[in-house]
Design a protein around this motif. Sequence first.
Motif, PDB file in Angstrom:
ATOM      1  N   LEU A  37       6.083  10.813  -1.615  1.00 51.42           N
ATOM      2  CA  LEU A  37       4.704  10.357  -1.105  1.00 51.42           C
ATOM      3  C   LEU A  37       4.314  10.894   0.194  1.00 51.42           C
ATOM      4  O   LEU A  37       5.259  11.153   1.170  1.00 51.42           O
ATOM      5  CB  LEU A  37       4.445   8.900  -1.005  1.00 51.42           C
ATOM      6  CG  LEU A  37       4.764   8.260  -2.435  1.00 51.42           C
ATOM      7  CD1 LEU A  37       4.756   6.656  -2.136  1.00 51.42           C
ATOM      8  CD2 LEU A  37       3.880   8.647  -3.437  1.00 51.42           C
ATOM      9  N   ASP A  38       3.037  11.282   0.745  1.00 50.88           N
ATOM     10  CA  ASP A  38       2.638  11.641   1.750  1.00 50.88           C
ATOM     11  C   ASP A  38       2.407  10.561   2.726  1.00 50.88           C
ATOM     12  O   ASP A  38       2.604   9.371   2.148  1.00 50.88           O
ATOM     13  CB  ASP A  38       1.585  12.685   1.664  1.00 50.88           C
ATOM     14  CG  ASP A  38       0.422  12.110   0.897  1.00 50.88           C
ATOM     15  OD1 ASP A  38       0.308  10.573   0.971  1.00 50.88           O
ATOM     16  OD2 ASP A  38      -0.799  12.837   0.522  1.00 50.88           O
ATOM     17  N   GLN A  39       1.831  10.669   3.724  1.00 54.71           N
ATOM     18  CA  GLN A  39       1.605   9.575   4.619  1.00 54.71           C
ATOM     19  C   GLN A  39       0.299   8.629   4.138  1.00 54.71           C
ATOM     20  O   GLN A  39       0.184   7.650   4.822  1.00 54.71           O
ATOM     21  CB  GLN A  39       0.999  10.081   6.216  1.00 54.71           C
ATOM     22  CG  GLN A  39      -0.234  11.198   6.025  1.00 54.71           C
ATOM     23  CD  GLN A  39      -0.284  11.886   7.378  1.00 54.71           C
ATOM     24  OE1 GLN A  39       0.253  11.495   8.267  1.00 54.71           O
ATOM     25  NE2 GLN A  39      -1.541  12.749   7.774  1.00 54.71           N
ATOM     26  N   ASN A  40      -0.159   9.014   3.268  1.00 55.54           N
ATOM     27  CA  ASN A  40      -1.376   8.146   2.937  1.00 55.54           C
ATOM     28  C   ASN A  40      -0.997   7.462   1.561  1.00 55.54           C
ATOM     29  O   ASN A  40      -1.603   6.859   0.785  1.00 55.54           O
ATOM     30  CB  ASN A  40      -2.493   9.178   2.448  1.00 55.54           C
ATOM     31  CG  ASN A  40      -3.251   9.608   3.558  1.00 55.54           C
ATOM     32  OD1 ASN A  40      -3.341   9.319   4.722  1.00 55.54           O
ATOM     33  ND2 ASN A  40      -3.812  10.936   3.428  1.00 55.54           N
ATOM     34  N   GLY A  41       0.109   7.811   1.190  1.00 57.60           N
ATOM     35  CA  GLY A  41       0.671   7.091  -0.092  1.00 57.60           C
ATOM     36  C   GLY A  41       0.528   7.878  -1.431  1.00 57.60           C
ATOM     37  O   GLY A  41       0.919   7.443  -2.446  1.00 57.60           O
ATOM     38  N   ASN A  42      -0.046   8.989  -1.242  1.00 61.12           N
ATOM     39  CA  ASN A  42      -0.098   9.659  -2.518  1.00 61.12           C
ATOM     40  C   ASN A  42       1.280  10.724  -2.687  1.00 61.12           C
ATOM     41  O   ASN A  42       1.599  11.223  -1.910  1.00 61.12           O
ATOM     42  CB  ASN A  42      -1.439  10.494  -2.405  1.00 61.12           C
ATOM     43  CG  ASN A  42      -2.657   9.550  -2.254  1.00 61.12           C
ATOM     44  OD1 ASN A  42      -2.784   8.658  -2.744  1.00 61.12           O
ATOM     45  ND2 ASN A  42      -3.568  10.035  -1.280  1.00 61.12           N
ATOM     46  N   ARG A  61       3.235  13.904  -3.108  1.00 59.06           N
ATOM     47  CA  ARG A  61       2.774  15.325  -2.369  1.00 59.06           C
ATOM     48  C   ARG A  61       2.859  16.274  -3.418  1.00 59.06           C
ATOM     49  O   ARG A  61       3.805  16.335  -4.207  1.00 59.06           O
ATOM     50  CB  ARG A  61       3.934  15.590  -1.517  1.00 59.06           C
ATOM     51  CG  ARG A  61       4.003  14.476  -0.294  1.00 59.06           C
ATOM     52  CD  ARG A  61       5.219  14.981   0.772  1.00 59.06           C
ATOM     53  NE  ARG A  61       4.709  16.254   1.415  1.00 59.06           N
ATOM     54  CZ  ARG A  61       5.366  16.977   2.278  1.00 59.06           C
ATOM     55  NH1 ARG A  61       6.366  16.248   2.938  1.00 59.06           N
ATOM     56  NH2 ARG A  61       4.985  18.075   2.801  1.00 59.06           N
TER      57      ARG A  61
END
Length: 456
Positions: free
Chosen positions: A94-99, A101
Motif C-alpha cells: 500500500l502507498d501512503q494513502n492506503g491504496n 501501489r
Amino acid sequence: MKIGSVIKCVIYVFVFFAFAKAYTQESQLDYLSRQEAVRQMLENNFGIKLANNQVSVAENNTSILNSNYLPTVFGLAGANFDRTSSNTDFNGALDQNGNPRPDFEILDAETTRYDASINASYTLFDGLGRYYNYKQLKERYNLSQLEARETIENTMLQLFSVYYEVARIEENLNVLRDALEISKERETRASYQFEYGQVNKLEILNAQVDIVTDSINILNTQQQLRNAQRDLNVVLARELEDLKSTDTTLVFLNELVMESYVEKAKSNNVSLLQAEQDIVITDYEIKKTKGLFLPTIGLTGSYGWNLSNNPASAFFPGTTRTSNTLAAGASLRWNLFDGGQSVVGLKNAKIALDSQQLLKEQLEQQVYRDIANAEGNYKNALAIYRLQEQNVITNQANFERSQERFKLGQVTSIEFRQAQLNLLNAQTTKNAAKYTAKLAEIQLLQLTGQLLNVDF
C-alpha cells in the motif's frame, strides 16, 4: 704468289682478327689498386653488409630500452552502454494513502559508464637477473663484432686469392706475348734466309707453327683473364663486365715482423677471441640462473577517472557519479620452491660453461697447429719463389746464348724453340710461386689476427 707467302698471309690474318677485339678490350681496362679493391670490398660485399647488419642488431639489443631497467607505463580506457526496460510489481503493498501501489514500469532506461587510467609498474629488484642479462647482451655485441671481423678477414682472403690470380694471369699473358713476338721475328728471319737460299722451307713452317701455337696460348690465357676478372667483380659486388687490371708488384713482410705476429697470435686470433667471449657469456648465464633463487620486489601505481550515469529506478532517482582514484603499492615475490627447475637450470649452465672451456682448449690446439702449418707453408713457398727467381735468370741466360748461336746457325730451330719454352715455363712457374707465397703470407696473417692491421 708463292705458297710460303700465302701461308704467311693466312697466319697474319688469323692472328690479326683473333687479337684485334682482345687488344681493344684490354687497352680500355682500368687499373684497380689493392687499396681500392679493399675499399670497394668493405663497402659493397654482400656478406660484409649482412655481418654489419648483425652487429647493428646486437648493438640495438644493448640499449637501455632493452634492459628491463625502465618502468612499464600503460593506459587503459573503457566505455559501457546499457539500455534496460523493467517492470516492478509491489505485490499488493500500500502507498501512503492506503491504496495498493501500482506497478512501476521503466522503458529503455540507459546506463553509461566511462573510465580511464594510467598505470605504472617498476621492478626494484629481480635477483640481479636483468643486471647480468644486460652484461650478457654487451658481451654478445662484442661477439658480433668479432664475427663481423671474421667475415671481413675471410672475404679479404677470398679477395686477394682472386686479385692475385688476375695478376698472375696478366703476367703470364705478357710472357706469352713476348714469346709470340720472338716467334714472329724468327719467322721473318727464316723468310729472308729462305729467299737467299740459306735455309730450307722447313724453317719457315716450323716458325709459323710456333706462331699459331703461341697465338692459341694467348687466346686461352686472355679468356682465363676475363673469367678471373669477373670473379673479382663478384667479390667486390661490381658490374661483371667492368673488367679491371691489377697490380703485379709484390712486397713481402719482414721475417722478424712476421715472427712477432706469430708470437702474439693467441691474443689476436679471431677464433680464440670468439671462444673467450662464449665463455664470458656462459658465465653470465650461470649468474642469471642464480638470481632465480632470490626474491623479486616491485612497485605499482595508477591514477584513474570514472564517470557513471545511472537511470532512475523504482526506489531511487537517476544519478551521475564521477570519481578519481590514485593508488600505489609494493609487492614481493619469492619462489621458495619452483619444482626444481631453477636447480636443474643452474646445473646445466655450469655444464655448458665447462663445455665452452673444453671447446676453447680444443680450438687452441687446432689454431696452433694451423699457425705452425701456415708458417711452414709460407717459409717453404717463399724459398721456392727465391729458387724460381734464380731459375728464371739461368733460363734467360741460356735462352740468350741459344738465340745468339741460332743467329749464327750453330743450333737448330727446334733447339732454339726448346730454349724458348724452357724460359717460358720458368717465367710462368716463377709467377705462380710468387703469388702462392703471397697468399701463404696472407693466410698466416689471418691466423695471427693481423690481416686487418697490415697495409696492402
